[in-house]
Design a protein around this motif. Structure first.
Motif: not given
Length: 188
Positions: A102-103, A106, A111-113, A118, A121
């Motif tokens: 995830e990191a 990002k 820009n997703r949570t 992600l 995206s």
């Protein structure tokens, strides 16, 4: 299992001149005799697969040293630390491996949570060239499988009382998937 080189070889670590190439020399010996450990930054750790460690984990750690990828590096190193620990830490390794993914996504500017968002995206981004038509879907599918391993086996959503430890093979798979993704993401 992790063994501190500082405990095992205090004379080498207290005075770097006593044996300046201790890690390099010992690692060469370990590889030569197929001893399943590697010393990295003063710690000896078990290696499940030297080939995967060399082809995936090492390059992932190198890729994560770039500016802006600090959180991904912290999480990936945490996953590796838990992977080397006892079986009771395997669920933490799964959680940290997914946090590293995830990191990393990002850090690329997506820009997703959630990991699922992600991944979608990523599929829609310019990071995967058009001539690799099916790859974004396959990458997203692999991200979803990694997320499913963490959700079903990890402790991110709480574990039932008496739940069995996560098998080491699943931890190794999740970490190698995360590492391979990190290497890919860093190169694009």
């Amino acid at each position: 299992y992790t063994l501190s080189l500082h405990d095992a070889l205090p004379i080498c670590t207290q005075d770097a001149n006593a044996w300046p190439n201790a890690e390099k020399d010992l690692n060469r010996l370990f590889e030569r005799h197929r001893f399943g450990f590697r010393i990295d930054n003063g710690e000896a750790h078990a290696i499940a697969s030297p080939a995967l460690d060399e082809a995936v984990v090492g390059p992932a750690l190198f890729a994560l040293s770039e500016s802006g990828w600090e959180e991904a590096e912290r999480s990936f190193r945490e996953a590796l630390l838990h992977q080397r620990g006892p079986a009771s830490e395997n669920d933490d390794a799964l959680t940290a491996a997914n946090a590293a993914l995830e990191a990393a996504l990002k850090a690329m500017g997506l820009n997703r949570t959630t990991l699922g968002d992600l991944g979608r995206s990523l599929r829609a981004s310019h990071y995967v060239p058009g001539h690799l038509a099916g790859v974004p879907k396959m990458l997203d599918d692999l991200l979803q499988r990694s997320n499913a391993i963490r959700s079903a086996e990890g402790d991110a959503h709480g574990k039932a009382p008496g739940a069995a430890d996560v098998p080491q093979s699943l931890v190794n798979l999740a970490i190698h998937l995360a590492g391979a993704f990190i290497v890919y993401l860093a190169e694009v």
